[in-house]
Design a protein around this motif. Structure first.
Motif, mmCIF file in Angstrom:
data_model
loop_
_atom_site.group_PDB
_atom_site.id
_atom_site.type_symbol
_atom_site.label_atom_id
_atom_site.label_comp_id
_atom_site.label_asym_id
_atom_site.label_seq_id
_atom_site.Cartn_x
_atom_site.Cartn_y
_atom_site.Cartn_z
ATOM 1 N N GLU A 205 0.801 -1.178 -0.035
ATOM 2 C CA GLU A 205 -0.081 -0.078 -0.023
ATOM 3 C C GLU A 205 0.881 1.133 -0.152
ATOM 4 N N ALA A 206 2.035 1.102 0.803
ATOM 5 C CA ALA A 206 2.856 2.410 0.834
ATOM 6 C C ALA A 206 3.428 2.848 -0.492
ATOM 7 N N THR A 207 3.678 1.783 -1.317
ATOM 8 C CA THR A 207 4.280 1.964 -2.719
ATOM 9 C C THR A 207 3.275 2.499 -3.669
ATOM 10 N N LEU A 208 1.904 1.865 -3.547
ATOM 11 C CA LEU A 208 0.964 2.359 -4.472
ATOM 12 C C LEU A 208 0.719 3.785 -4.202
ATOM 13 N N ARG A 209 0.574 4.078 -2.869
ATOM 14 C CA ARG A 209 0.480 5.561 -2.458
ATOM 15 C C ARG A 209 1.622 6.632 -2.995
ATOM 16 N N ILE B 83 9.846 11.669 -3.128
ATOM 17 C CA ILE B 83 8.569 10.886 -3.145
ATOM 18 C C ILE B 83 8.949 9.721 -2.747
ATOM 19 N N PHE B 84 9.878 8.857 -3.492
ATOM 20 C CA PHE B 84 10.605 7.895 -3.355
ATOM 21 C C PHE B 84 11.917 7.991 -2.596
ATOM 22 N N ASP B 85 12.023 7.119 -1.174
ATOM 23 C CA ASP B 85 13.488 7.210 -0.478
ATOM 24 C C ASP B 85 14.501 6.503 -1.252
ATOM 25 N N PRO B 86 15.422 7.311 -1.702
ATOM 26 C CA PRO B 86 16.496 6.248 -2.692
ATOM 27 C C PRO B 86 16.942 5.273 -1.920
ATOM 28 N N LEU B 87 16.887 5.259 -0.630
ATOM 29 C CA LEU B 87 17.494 4.261 0.096
ATOM 30 C C LEU B 87 16.460 2.909 0.321
#
Length: 804
Positions: free
Chosen positions: A470-474, A579-583
């Motif tokens: 869900e976190a990825t889809l958000r 938006i997307f944490d590079p780690l």
């Protein structure tokens, strides 16, 4: 060496002709294997990060550029008669071998809940074509109630509708693509008879049309090159024999060019297709130079054999060096890592040197079979207009050098100011005709659907199954919302839209439920349905890899050009990282648009390096010829000035720096510097013959070489000017810019170079210059003509004329 070669060529002329004829027949037979390249690209080396990422994307997902789009903008489409015809068009297209599927408002699918199997089924929105306007309105209501398709297949505000035709990429990488396109065109034409125009676009369609345009232009330019050079040869020499022999040489070189392409496994593309007409344009001046020498020598002593021998022995090295510098101008492209440029450089450089061999062998041999030239054949050596032009050049160089320098400085300033206006800009379809149907239709899709150029965002969650968390889809939804704020991007399509579609289907098609699924609450009952997504109709497989770790987000974009694209990417990249944490995620931008952007930047930087290498290598070659660093510098100045002028004109005229324009400079420099080699070689020879009289040597060298320089400049200018007729912007720009560069180079080599020699005669003309490492012209050595026996002719006996 050249004396020995001259005697062997003339003594063994029949055997050489048979050998050359055999090789030509073989090359012509191999030329049948040359294929036209369909794929774009080849600009990036295989170890480039952008290329590697794109290949990884292709391994995980399908190719991004395998959709042909058809579009209409006519409200009548939503009348039963026309909508049925649109539906039938799609069905007919699906029957064509090479087309996988069709997607349009008439061919949509909806998701239906299957509670018994706890899965979703794909069902057609339209089971049968509408028979009345009421049925038509019902179908439209159903379509508009599916937000998944909004902005993808229709535009409510303009009334435009789109049909996606998915093609088999393997078929479109072969010559069979023409069959598919022709079959499509037949069916589209039948639909258009109803009164609604259809726009065509998409990368496969653009590539096919570009290839067909290329195939149509090649014979046209070969024919134009032959016609233009034939006319000029007749005007110069007033001899059908000279014209036919020269054309025989260059056309033989064209056959060899196609043969070498086939032997090396190279395909015909927008660059290599220019090589055949280029060989004709470059080869004719070679023939002019050799025939001029033959006629000049014959007029001196009326001995045909001696004149033919001196064509080889006295100008062989000079001709070799001038062709070598021209070949080097092209050959520097071999040092790049771009497959397209490297192949162009190899084919052009190799065949220019083969052309030199053909000219040096065929011209003396062919004329050896003919009677000695008559006075009317050599009358071109004494033309009043040419004599007046040469006299004006000599007088200007001797008496008006300050004017030459002032004009040169003015031209230099003009060029430098224009260079500051140059812009680096390129587009994927930059070279296509601006008012042609391909670009016209592309602009239709950019107005109505934001474009057709694919841009892919590949998101790696670094964990198996992580792409569906869900976190990825958000985060993907947030990225989609961000992309929609950019006017150059179409509505994004991703696994998020597929998940929203399933939620809407779970709630019986309620458009208000087109939302992401929450892991808690009533939405948890949908999860078993998602787990059972499988089979041929699985929406998820288009967006997820097999491990469900990596997903893609797809947008279409307008062909905005590299300059604007750079700005868009510079703004977008920080937003993605926020938006997307590079780690936790690895997010990469790829697709045809990104590969083109990176490839163009790489190609331009490589071409700049190639130009620098060309200047350095040609400078070193001239140092080998003249054994004087000062003379090299002096000879380069009048050949660099035309490049600055051309660059300045590009700035004033708004012609941007891009791959098709920047390669002009290396080519033009390699050709232009030939004039300096001819002049300086003759100047050095005259220094010996005049007892080191510098001024007299400059004048004599200028008088003899001016004619050849003017003739070759006219041929090259007219020959390259014909490329202005091309429908390809890049080819047109190349023809215009090279013509201008060579025209300016003629004046700088005839005026600036000799003026510099006269102004700085003592400091430039050193002893080392007079004692070269490599001999170009030698008037002292000669073959004893009375010992030279040409097969089929009686031995020649010396006469008083021969002794002169």
């Amino acid at each position: 060496m050249w004396e020995w070669l001259a005697s062997r060529v003339l003594r063994n002329r029949t055997g050489i002709l048979i050998a050359l004829g055999t090789i030509t027949l073989f090359m012509g037979w191999k030329a049948r294997d040359v294929r036209t390249s369909f794929k774009h690209g080849g600009l990036l080396p295989k170890n480039d990060s952008a290329y590697i990422v794109y290949q990884q994307f292709l391994q995980k997902f399908s190719e991004d550029g395998n959709v042909i789009v058809l579009g209409v903008e006519d409200r009548r489409l939503y009348q039963p008669e026309f909508f049925t015809a649109w539906w039938q068009l799609g069905n007919d297209l699906k029957k064509i071998d090479g087309i996988d599927s069709v997607f349009s408002e008439a061919h949509l699918f909806d998701l239906m809940r299957d509670d018994s199997l706890k899965r979703f089924r794909l069902v057609p929105v339209m089971a049968a074509p509408p028979r009345s306007q009421a049925e038509m309105d019902t179908i439209l209501t159903k379509v508009r109630a599916l937000p998944f398709y909004r902005g993808l297949l229709y535009n409510d505000s303009t009334g435009a509708s789109l049909m996606m035709v998915f093609v088999d990429a393997r078929v479109f990488d072969t010559n069979d693509r023409d069959r598919v396109i022709n079959a499509m065109e037949e069916r589209i034409a039948a639909f258009e008879q109803g009164g609604i125009d259809v726009h065509r676009s998409g990368l496969p369609y653009i590539r096919v049309r570009t290839t067909q345009l290329l195939q149509g232009e090649l014979p046209m330019f070969v024919g134009l090159a032959v016609a233009v050079t034939a006319l000029l040869l007749l005007l110069f020499f007033r001899s059908w024999r000279v014209m036919l022999y020269s054309l025989l040489v260059v056309l033989t070189s064209v056959v060899w060019a196609f043969g070498t392409m086939a032997l090396m496994g190279f395909e015909l593309n927008i660059l290599t297709s220019v090589v055949p007409p280029l060989l004709i344009v470059i080869g004719v001046p070679n023939c002019v130079f050799l025939i001029n020498k033959y006629h000049y020598e014959y007029v001196r002593h009326n001995n045909k054999v001696r004149a033919l021998q001196r064509v080889i022995s006295r100008v062989g090295t000079a001709a070799f060096m001038t062709n070598a510098t021209t070949a080097l101008g092209f050959g520097t492209f071999m040092l790049t890592y771009s497959d397209v440029l490297r192949q162009f450089g190899i084919i052009a450089a190799l065949n220019i040197m083969l052309l030199f061999v053909l000219a040096l062998l065929l011209i003396p041999i062919l004329f050896s079979f003919q009677a000695p030239p008559k006075p009317r054949h050599t009358s071109h050596l004494d033309r009043r207009w040419l004599d007046k032009a040469v006299e004006w050049i000599v007088r200007t160089v001797k008496e008006r050098r300050p004017v030459i320098y002032a004009a040169s400085l003015g031209v230099l300033a003009f060029g430098l100011i224009g260079l500051r206006m140059l812009k680096d800009q390129s587009r994927i379809v930059d070279d296509l005709p601006k008012d042609g149907p391909v670009l016209t239709d592309l602009h239709f899709f950019e107005r109505n659907f934001k474009g057709v150029m694919p841009l892919e965002v590949m998101i790696d969650a670094k964990k198996k199954g992580g792409a569906l968390k869900e976190a990825t889809l958000r985060r993907i939804e947030e990225l989609s919302d961000t992309l929609e704020t950019y006017p150059v991007f179409s509505r994004p399509l991703s696994i998020v839209e597929a998940v929203k579609f399933t939620k809407q289907a779970f709630y019986n098609g309620n458009p208000d439920r087109y939302q992401l699924i929450r892991s808690s609450g009533p939405d948890r009952f949908i999860l078993p349905y998602l787990q059972n997504l499988s089979g041929k109709q699985d929406l998820a497989k288009a967006f997820l890899d097999s491990a469900r770790q990596t997903t893609r987000l797809t947008v279409q974009m307008a062909d905005v050009g590299t300059q604007r694209m750079d700005k868009v990417m510079a703004r977008l990249r920080p937003q993605i990282d926020s938006i997307f944490d590079p780690l936790k995620y690895r997010v990469t931008l790829t697709g045809t648009s990104m590969v083109f952007l990176k490839g163009t930047a790489y190609m331009v930087s490589n071409l700049v390096i190639s130009l620098a290498i060309a200047i350095v290598v040609i400078g070193l070659l001239m140092a080998l010829i003249f054994n004087s660093a000062r003379m090299v510098v002096v000879s380069l100045v009048p050949n660099l000035l035309p490049l600055i002028v051309t660059g300045g004109l590009m700035g004033y005229l708004g012609i941007p720096i891009k791959p098709s324009t920047i390669l002009v400079f290396s080519i033009a420099f390699g050709i232009a510097v030939d004039n300096a080699i001819h002049f300086l070689s003759k100047y050095r020879l005259e220094l010996r013959l005049t007892g080191h009289d510098l001024r007299r040597s400059v004048e004599l060298a200028l008088r003899e070489t001016s004619v050849g320089v003017i003739y070759t400049a006219v041929v090259l200018f007219c020959g390259f000017s014909m490329f202005i007729l091309s429908d390809f912007g890049g080819v047109k720009a190349m023809g215009t810019l090279i013509s201008i560069t060579l025209g300016v180079a003629m004046f700088t080599n005839l005026l600036v170079l000799p003026a510099l020699l006269l102004s700085f005669e003592r400091s430039i003309t050193t002893k080392a210059f007079e004692e070269p490492l490599l001999e170009i012209m030698d008037e002292e050595d000669d073959i004893d003509v009375h010992e030279l026996h040409i097969e089929g002719q009686a031995p020649h006996h010396p006469s008083a004329t021969d002794q002169a």
